[in-house]
Design a protein around this motif. Structure first.
Motif, PDB file in Angstrom:
ATOM      1  N   SER A 168       0.877  -1.167   0.000  1.00 36.80           N
ATOM      2  CA  SER A 168       0.000   0.000   0.000  1.00 36.80           C
ATOM      3  C   SER A 168       0.910   1.211   0.000  1.00 36.80           C
ATOM      4  O   SER A 168       1.954   1.202   0.655  1.00 36.80           O
ATOM      5  CB  SER A 168      -0.904   0.002   1.236  1.00 36.80           C
ATOM      6  N   PHE A 174       3.471  -0.610   4.060  1.00 37.89           N
ATOM      7  CA  PHE A 174       2.924   0.696   3.708  1.00 37.89           C
ATOM      8  C   PHE A 174       4.089   1.637   3.449  1.00 37.89           C
ATOM      9  O   PHE A 174       4.972   1.802   4.289  1.00 37.89           O
ATOM     10  CB  PHE A 174       2.049   1.235   4.838  1.00 37.89           C
ATOM     11  N   TRP A 178      -6.536   3.624   6.253  1.00 37.50           N
ATOM     12  CA  TRP A 178      -5.525   3.224   5.264  1.00 37.50           C
ATOM     13  C   TRP A 178      -4.098   3.520   5.734  1.00 37.50           C
ATOM     14  O   TRP A 178      -3.185   2.728   5.505  1.00 37.50           O
ATOM     15  CB  TRP A 178      -5.836   3.969   3.968  1.00 37.50           C
ATOM     16  N   TYR A 217       0.004  -3.088   8.981  1.00 37.99           N
ATOM     17  CA  TYR A 217       1.024  -3.602   8.079  1.00 37.99           C
ATOM     18  C   TYR A 217       2.203  -4.219   8.831  1.00 37.99           C
ATOM     19  O   TYR A 217       2.511  -3.834   9.962  1.00 37.99           O
ATOM     20  CB  TYR A 217       1.532  -2.465   7.184  1.00 37.99           C
ATOM     21  N   SER A 259       6.300  -0.539   7.761  1.00 39.33           N
ATOM     22  CA  SER A 259       5.976   0.792   7.257  1.00 39.33           C
ATOM     23  C   SER A 259       7.278   1.550   7.063  1.00 39.33           C
ATOM     24  O   SER A 259       8.108   1.598   7.974  1.00 39.33           O
ATOM     25  CB  SER A 259       5.065   1.519   8.252  1.00 39.33           C
TER      26      SER A 259
END
Length: 218
Positions: A15, A134, A180, A186, A189
């Motif tokens: 993401s 992310f 998000w 996650y 990151s």
């Protein structure tokens, strides 16, 4: 995270904020790990399954339907003529998400792969060999990259980033009920503005070594 089950394909989901280098980093990871890279392939398969053109789905990448549908309907209007344009069958947000989810799940079952966006981290949250990440960056770093990539002014780059961040955030929340940009979703990151995109690739590869993931890659 312990050693993963090497009987399953290995999957990285990324993401990313616009301008943080997600596509480039994903491509480099797939190349260095010799695994499949899934981005436009997802759009292509979804378009074929929904019987629409790829060009019709591209503007809806991680966006809700409303604005896109408005533009389509606006373009279809031909005032003061007797011509009636053909009816455009537009898949709903739910139909598109369901279709892309099925495609992402199937790809993750068949290939070790890097998957970009489209709520992949949520869709594959139960996958036994899945690492989610992310990628983000400060505004000035992302503006600079967008200006170079798309050859736009600083003002236009900032507008693109603000709009993209908002659309991706709304899309993610609509289908996952989660924020998000919440790093807790996650496995990793990374602020690519701090590390740089190439060093981020090295950082991720090191992380995969540390959690014994690369042992699972054929």
């Amino acid at each position: 995270m312990g050693r993963m089950k090497n009987t399953f394909p290995f999957v990285i989901t990324i993401s990313r904020q616009l301008g943080a280098g997600g596509a480039y980093i994903g491509q480099q990871l797939a190349k260095k790990l010799s695994i499949f890279y899934a981005d436009r392939e997802i759009i292509g398969q979804a378009a074929r399954k929904l019987s629409v053109m790829e060009e019709e789905l591209e503007p809806r990448d991680e966006k809700s339907l409303s604005l896109w549908q408005f533009l389509i309907q606006s373009c279809a209007c031909t005032p003061e003529t007797s011509y009636i344009p053909p009816q455009i069958t537009v898949p709903s947000d739910r139909e598109l998400f369901k279709t892309e989810s099925e495609i992402i799940t199937r790809i993750a079952q068949e290939h070790s792969t890097v998957i970009i966006g489209r709520c992949g981290s949520y869709i594959l949250r139960e996958h036994p060999n899945h690492v989610s990440m992310f990628l983000h960056g400060d505004l000035s770093f992302r503006k600079s990259r967008i200006q170079k990539i798309y050859h736009v002014s600083e003002n236009v780059a900032e507008k693109m980033i603000v709009q993209s961040d908002e659309e991706r955030s709304q899309y993610h929340y609509k289908f996952t009920g989660k924020d998000w940009a919440d790093a807790r979703q996650y496995g990793l990151s990374v602020n690519t503005g701090r590390t740089g995109v190439d060093k981020t690739v090295d950082c991720i590869l090191t992380y995969l070594e540390l959690i014994k993931v690369r042992d699972c890659i054929p």
